[in-house]
Design a protein around this motif. Sequence first.
Motif, PDB file in Angstrom:
ATOM      1  N   GLU A 139       0.864  -1.180   0.000  1.00  0.00           N
ATOM      2  CA  GLU A 139       0.000   0.000   0.000  1.00  0.00           C
ATOM      3  C   GLU A 139       0.901   1.230   0.000  1.00  0.00           C
ATOM      4  O   GLU A 139       1.302   1.725   1.046  1.00  0.00           O
ATOM      5  CB  GLU A 139      -0.908  -0.014   1.239  1.00  0.00           C
ATOM      6  N   ASN A 140       1.244   1.693  -1.189  1.00  0.00           N
ATOM      7  CA  ASN A 140       2.119   2.846  -1.318  1.00  0.00           C
ATOM      8  C   ASN A 140       1.331   4.093  -0.941  1.00  0.00           C
ATOM      9  O   ASN A 140       0.303   4.386  -1.537  1.00  0.00           O
ATOM     10  CB  ASN A 140       2.644   2.934  -2.754  1.00  0.00           C
ATOM     11  N   GLN A 141       1.807   4.832   0.056  1.00  0.00           N
ATOM     12  CA  GLN A 141       1.117   6.021   0.546  1.00  0.00           C
ATOM     13  C   GLN A 141       1.630   7.306  -0.094  1.00  0.00           C
ATOM     14  O   GLN A 141       0.886   8.262  -0.219  1.00  0.00           O
ATOM     15  CB  GLN A 141       1.277   6.127   2.071  1.00  0.00           C
ATOM     16  N   TRP A 142       2.900   7.317  -0.455  1.00  0.00           N
ATOM     17  CA  TRP A 142       3.483   8.527  -1.023  1.00  0.00           C
ATOM     18  C   TRP A 142       4.745   8.162  -1.804  1.00  0.00           C
ATOM     19  O   TRP A 142       5.357   7.128  -1.574  1.00  0.00           O
ATOM     20  CB  TRP A 142       3.785   9.556   0.063  1.00  0.00           C
ATOM     21  N   PHE A 143       5.080   9.036  -2.756  1.00  0.00           N
ATOM     22  CA  PHE A 143       6.269   8.821  -3.586  1.00  0.00           C
ATOM     23  C   PHE A 143       6.825  10.185  -3.963  1.00  0.00           C
ATOM     24  O   PHE A 143       6.137  10.986  -4.589  1.00  0.00           O
ATOM     25  CB  PHE A 143       5.900   8.038  -4.850  1.00  0.00           C
ATOM     26  N   VAL A 144       8.052  10.467  -3.565  1.00  0.00           N
ATOM     27  CA  VAL A 144       8.711  11.726  -3.881  1.00  0.00           C
ATOM     28  C   VAL A 144       9.689  11.468  -5.030  1.00  0.00           C
ATOM     29  O   VAL A 144      10.509  10.560  -4.959  1.00  0.00           O
ATOM     30  CB  VAL A 144       9.471  12.266  -2.651  1.00  0.00           C
ATOM     31  N   ASN A 145       9.586  12.275  -6.077  1.00  0.00           N
ATOM     32  CA  ASN A 145      10.470  12.197  -7.229  1.00  0.00           C
ATOM     33  C   ASN A 145      10.349  10.852  -7.971  1.00  0.00           C
ATOM     34  O   ASN A 145      11.353  10.182  -8.215  1.00  0.00           O
ATOM     35  CB  ASN A 145      11.927  12.456  -6.807  1.00  0.00           C
ATOM     36  N   PRO A 146       9.116  10.462  -8.349  1.00  0.00           N
ATOM     37  CA  PRO A 146       8.941   9.203  -9.064  1.00  0.00           C
ATOM     38  C   PRO A 146       9.360   9.314 -10.523  1.00  0.00           C
ATOM     39  O   PRO A 146       9.468  10.415 -11.069  1.00  0.00           O
ATOM     40  CB  PRO A 146       7.441   8.953  -8.958  1.00  0.00           C
ATOM     41  N   LEU A 147       9.571   8.174 -11.142  1.00  0.00           N
ATOM     42  CA  LEU A 147       9.772   8.142 -12.590  1.00  0.00           C
ATOM     43  C   LEU A 147       8.443   8.486 -13.252  1.00  0.00           C
ATOM     44  O   LEU A 147       7.386   8.089 -12.783  1.00  0.00           O
ATOM     45  CB  LEU A 147      10.185   6.747 -13.051  1.00  0.00           C
ATOM     46  N   GLU A 148       8.498   9.185 -14.337  1.00  0.00           N
ATOM     47  CA  GLU A 148       7.289   9.460 -15.120  1.00  0.00           C
ATOM     48  C   GLU A 148       7.508   8.922 -16.519  1.00  0.00           C
ATOM     49  O   GLU A 148       8.433   9.360 -17.187  1.00  0.00           O
ATOM     50  CB  GLU A 148       6.993  10.964 -15.162  1.00  0.00           C
ATOM     51  N   PRO A 149       6.739   7.994 -17.028  1.00  0.00           N
ATOM     52  CA  PRO A 149       5.682   7.261 -16.337  1.00  0.00           C
ATOM     53  C   PRO A 149       6.282   6.233 -15.378  1.00  0.00           C
ATOM     54  O   PRO A 149       7.482   6.006 -15.399  1.00  0.00           O
ATOM     55  CB  PRO A 149       4.930   6.569 -17.472  1.00  0.00           C
ATOM     56  N   PRO A 150       5.408   5.605 -14.541  1.00  0.00           N
ATOM     57  CA  PRO A 150       5.920   4.603 -13.582  1.00  0.00           C
ATOM     58  C   PRO A 150       6.652   3.470 -14.289  1.00  0.00           C
ATOM     59  O   PRO A 150       6.533   3.301 -15.503  1.00  0.00           O
ATOM     60  CB  PRO A 150       4.648   4.084 -12.888  1.00  0.00           C
ATOM     61  N   LEU A 151       7.377   2.683 -13.487  1.00  0.00           N
ATOM     62  CA  LEU A 151       8.080   1.516 -14.019  1.00  0.00           C
ATOM     63  C   LEU A 151       7.123   0.666 -14.846  1.00  0.00           C
ATOM     64  O   LEU A 151       5.979   0.468 -14.455  1.00  0.00           O
ATOM     65  CB  LEU A 151       8.632   0.670 -12.873  1.00  0.00           C
ATOM     66  N   SER A 152       7.599   0.184 -15.980  1.00  0.00           N
ATOM     67  CA  SER A 152       6.713  -0.605 -16.847  1.00  0.00           C
ATOM     68  C   SER A 152       6.434  -1.958 -16.213  1.00  0.00           C
ATOM     69  O   SER A 152       7.231  -2.494 -15.486  1.00  0.00           O
ATOM     70  CB  SER A 152       7.360  -0.783 -18.210  1.00  0.00           C
ATOM     71  N   ARG A 153       5.247  -2.433 -16.539  1.00  0.00           N
ATOM     72  CA  ARG A 153       4.824  -3.742 -15.998  1.00  0.00           C
ATOM     73  C   ARG A 153       5.301  -4.787 -16.929  1.00  0.00           C
ATOM     74  O   ARG A 153       5.338  -5.851 -16.925  1.00  0.00           O
ATOM     75  CB  ARG A 153       3.319  -3.765 -15.861  1.00  0.00           C
TER      76      ARG A 153
END
Length: 144
Positions: free
Chosen positions: A130-144
């Motif tokens: 349960e990810n509550q927060w993410f600072v400085n994420p990759l855009e877009p998220p990691l590929s599935r």
Amino acid sequence: MDIQELSDKIEITELLARYARGVDARDWDLWKTVFTPEAIIDYSSAGAVVGSRDEVASWLEKGLAAVPMTQHFISNVEIVLNRDRAKVRAMFYNPMHLPGMDQPSFCGGYYHHDMVRTEVGWRSERLVEENQWFVNPLEPPLSR
């Protein structure tokens, strides 16, 4: 709290430490020992994969090969035992250096495990992050 309950809680807490060490050391054989062979792992709240233990281990191995640094801190472990089963909720904090990023990234939230006692000790048969927060994420998220 009796000796068996205390022993179970220590073993489960050590299992969570092994999870973190397995991921951060990129030791996927060690990471797999946290789970039953048929376990389901759900990282969808972070924009990542949902699948079986082996599918997720393969995804992590490929995806994290490009990530130069991760460090998982697991704390505030809550364990509710019911004979040979346990519900576990634990906080996580994960600083990392993502590929192509100039600054570190950080995320935090909760791990929710359904654990079962097996012949080889406690194992997770289901993990939901349960990810509550993410600072400085990759855009877009990691590929599935």
